[in-house]
Write an enzyme that holds these catalytic residues in place. Structure first.
Site, PDB file in Angstrom:
ATOM      1  N   GLY A  14     -95.061 -16.037  -1.877  1.00 18.31           N
ATOM      2  CA  GLY A  14     -96.115 -15.839  -0.794  1.00 18.31           C
ATOM      3  C   GLY A  14     -96.436 -16.980  -0.208  1.00 18.31           C
ATOM      4  O   GLY A  14     -97.706 -17.087   0.599  1.00 18.31           O
ATOM      5  N   SER A  15     -95.702 -18.123   0.126  1.00 21.20           N
ATOM      6  CA  SER A  15     -96.260 -19.445   0.635  1.00 21.20           C
ATOM      7  C   SER A  15     -96.238 -19.033   2.161  1.00 21.20           C
ATOM      8  O   SER A  15     -97.205 -19.457   2.856  1.00 21.20           O
ATOM      9  CB  SER A  15     -95.516 -20.501   0.352  1.00 21.20           C
ATOM     10  OG  SER A  15     -94.209 -20.378   1.133  1.00 21.20           O
ATOM     11  N   ASN A  16     -95.406 -18.273   2.719  1.00 19.28           N
ATOM     12  CA  ASN A  16     -95.599 -17.754   4.242  1.00 19.28           C
ATOM     13  C   ASN A  16     -96.749 -17.015   4.241  1.00 19.28           C
ATOM     14  O   ASN A  16     -97.499 -17.153   5.316  1.00 19.28           O
ATOM     15  CB  ASN A  16     -94.273 -17.301   4.658  1.00 19.28           C
ATOM     16  CG  ASN A  16     -93.211 -18.411   5.053  1.00 19.28           C
ATOM     17  OD1 ASN A  16     -93.502 -18.994   6.051  1.00 19.28           O
ATOM     18  ND2 ASN A  16     -92.168 -18.380   4.016  1.00 19.28           N
ATOM     19  N   ILE A  90     -84.307  -3.356   5.379  1.00 15.35           N
ATOM     20  CA  ILE A  90     -85.501  -2.545   6.398  1.00 15.35           C
ATOM     21  C   ILE A  90     -84.807  -1.486   6.731  1.00 15.35           C
ATOM     22  O   ILE A  90     -83.649  -1.077   7.297  1.00 15.35           O
ATOM     23  CB  ILE A  90     -85.909  -3.368   7.441  1.00 15.35           C
ATOM     24  CG1 ILE A  90     -86.747  -4.616   7.144  1.00 15.35           C
ATOM     25  CG2 ILE A  90     -86.753  -2.485   8.411  1.00 15.35           C
ATOM     26  CD1 ILE A  90     -88.107  -4.240   6.309  1.00 15.35           C
ATOM     27  N   ASN A 104     -88.626 -11.333  11.751  1.00 13.09           N
ATOM     28  CA  ASN A 104     -88.297 -11.938  10.191  1.00 13.09           C
ATOM     29  C   ASN A 104     -88.167 -13.567  10.301  1.00 13.09           C
ATOM     30  O   ASN A 104     -87.877 -14.016  11.262  1.00 13.09           O
ATOM     31  CB  ASN A 104     -86.875 -11.476   9.782  1.00 13.09           C
ATOM     32  CG  ASN A 104     -86.387 -11.997   8.436  1.00 13.09           C
ATOM     33  OD1 ASN A 104     -87.191 -11.981   7.637  1.00 13.09           O
ATOM     34  ND2 ASN A 104     -85.029 -12.246   8.296  1.00 13.09           N
ATOM     35  N   HIS A 106     -85.985 -16.562   8.695  1.00  6.88           N
ATOM     36  CA  HIS A 106     -84.824 -16.835   7.687  1.00  6.88           C
ATOM     37  C   HIS A 106     -84.610 -18.452   7.354  1.00  6.88           C
ATOM     38  O   HIS A 106     -84.732 -19.203   8.272  1.00  6.88           O
ATOM     39  CB  HIS A 106     -83.528 -16.244   8.210  1.00  6.88           C
ATOM     40  CG  HIS A 106     -82.238 -16.235   7.272  1.00  6.88           C
ATOM     41  ND1 HIS A 106     -82.054 -15.532   6.337  1.00  6.88           N
ATOM     42  CD2 HIS A 106     -81.190 -17.410   7.364  1.00  6.88           C
ATOM     43  CE1 HIS A 106     -80.782 -15.702   5.880  1.00  6.88           C
ATOM     44  NE2 HIS A 106     -80.342 -16.885   6.295  1.00  6.88           N
ATOM     45  N   ASP A 147     -79.711 -10.201   9.843  1.00  9.04           N
ATOM     46  CA  ASP A 147     -79.886 -11.593  10.312  1.00  9.04           C
ATOM     47  C   ASP A 147     -79.268 -11.685  11.485  1.00  9.04           C
ATOM     48  O   ASP A 147     -78.637 -12.804  11.982  1.00  9.04           O
ATOM     49  CB  ASP A 147     -79.262 -12.421   9.204  1.00  9.04           C
ATOM     50  CG  ASP A 147     -79.935 -12.535   8.258  1.00  9.04           C
ATOM     51  OD1 ASP A 147     -81.113 -12.320   8.045  1.00  9.04           O
ATOM     52  OD2 ASP A 147     -79.521 -12.820   7.086  1.00  9.04           O
ATOM     53  N   GLU A 176     -91.408 -23.935   7.813  1.00  4.88           N
ATOM     54  CA  GLU A 176     -91.927 -22.576   7.876  1.00  4.88           C
ATOM     55  C   GLU A 176     -93.311 -22.696   8.030  1.00  4.88           C
ATOM     56  O   GLU A 176     -93.962 -21.897   9.011  1.00  4.88           O
ATOM     57  CB  GLU A 176     -91.386 -21.669   6.655  1.00  4.88           C
ATOM     58  CG  GLU A 176     -89.848 -21.573   6.610  1.00  4.88           C
ATOM     59  CD  GLU A 176     -89.671 -20.718   5.263  1.00  4.88           C
ATOM     60  OE1 GLU A 176     -88.538 -20.064   5.383  1.00  4.88           O
ATOM     61  OE2 GLU A 176     -90.306 -20.593   4.166  1.00  4.88           O
TER      62      GLU A 176
HETATM   63  C1  GAR Z   1     -88.861 -18.216   2.541  1.00  4.65           C
HETATM   64  O1  GAR Z   1     -87.868 -19.476   2.542  1.00  4.65           O
HETATM   65  C2  GAR Z   1     -88.184 -17.280   3.430  1.00  4.65           C
HETATM   66  O2  GAR Z   1     -87.462 -17.935   4.664  1.00  4.65           O
HETATM   67  C3  GAR Z   1     -87.062 -16.677   2.696  1.00  4.65           C
HETATM   68  O3  GAR Z   1     -87.397 -16.490   1.532  1.00  4.65           O
HETATM   69  C4  GAR Z   1     -88.528 -17.477   1.005  1.00  4.65           C
HETATM   70  C5  GAR Z   1     -89.859 -17.022   0.777  1.00  4.65           C
HETATM   71  O4  GAR Z   1     -90.558 -17.749   0.310  1.00  4.65           O
HETATM   72  N1  GAR Z   1     -86.616 -15.488   3.299  1.00  4.65           N
HETATM   73  C6  GAR Z   1     -85.453 -14.936   3.355  1.00  4.65           C
HETATM   74  O5  GAR Z   1     -84.722 -15.610   2.422  1.00  4.65           O
HETATM   75  C7  GAR Z   1     -85.132 -13.893   4.012  1.00  4.65           C
HETATM   76  N2  GAR Z   1     -83.862 -13.502   4.273  1.00  4.65           N
HETATM   77  P1  GAR Z   1     -92.260 -17.472   0.109  1.00  4.65           P
HETATM   78  O6  GAR Z   1     -92.539 -16.103  -0.545  1.00  4.65           O
HETATM   79  O7  GAR Z   1     -93.016 -18.591  -0.435  1.00  4.65           O
HETATM   80  O8  GAR Z   1     -92.831 -17.132   1.461  1.00  4.65           O
END
Ligand code: GAR
Length: 190
Positions: A14-16, A90, A104, A106, A147, A176
């Site tokens: 969940g950092s994003n 999805i 999304n 990536h 993607d 990100e």
């Molecule tokens: C992130 O780096 C995101 O880009 C990736 O998962 C990570 C989740 O980190 N997403 C994918 O790989 C989607 N194909 P987070 O939970 O700390 O946000």
């Protein structure tokens, strides 16, 4: 002007989600209505709870049902769905109901290191295995091809000669957190 209403879907740490929640806190034109996860164990659950945003925890079976996802989002009058580290496919009928409204992120420069099985650490490991000199992130709309939806933005970073999985992961997360909220803002207020 009514605020643009966003739902955040997430499966991981969940950092994003947290950087998006922080960025749009008290925003004049954009509101985060709820966070949805398919993973009750995910760290994002407690982080979202601590932040005080609504969090919907659903099973993998439920999130495969596009009708249910549509009903949840329609009931909350969601304008855009943000996939912020969401690792389930999805459903096609949900994509049809939200054309060019699902965004999304990536963790690579698509089309490199995209497609089935390419998510999270798998992407970083593949990037390191190929001895790439640069990598980055891609923000794109979601369509039915994994993607491959329309590109919104990409940001790159150099790879150090001694780059490890841990340092690369940190670098990508920083990229990100710096860019995703701003790109979301620009896209949904367009
Ligand atoms: C992130 O780096 C995101 O880009 C990736 O998962 C990570 C989740 O980190 N997403 C994918 O790989 C989607 N194909 P987070 O939970 O700390 O946000």
């Amino acid at each position: 002007m009514n605020k643009v209403r966003l739902a955040l879907f997430a499966s991981g740490t969940g950092s994003n989600v947290m950087s998006i929640l922080d960025y749009f806190k008290d925003h004049q034109h954009v509101e985060i209505v709820f966070v949805l996860t398919n993973n009750p164990q995910a760290l994002v659950v407690e982080k979202a709870q601590a932040f005080g945003v609504r969090i919907d925890v659903l099973s993998n079976e439920i999130v495969e049902n596009g009708n249910i996802l549509s009903t949840i989002c329609e009931a909350a009058a969601i304008d855009y769905v943000i996939l912020a580290g969401y690792l389930r496919k999805i459903p096609a009928d949900f994509i049809h109901n939200y054309p060019q409204k699902i965004i999304n992120i990536h963790p690579s420069l698509l089309p490199k290191f995209g497609g089935k099985g390419m998510y999270g650490d798998n992407v970083h490991k593949a990037v390191l295995a190929e001895s790439e000199v640069a990598t980055g992130i891609t923000i794109h709309f979601v369509n039915e091809e994994f993607d491959k939806g329309e590109l919104i933005a990409q940001f790159s970073c150099a790879l150090a000669a001694d780059e490890t999985l841990a340092t690369l992961k940190e670098k990508i997360h920083a990229l990100e957190q710096l860019n995703f909220p701003k790109v979301i803002e620009k896209t949904v207020l367009n």
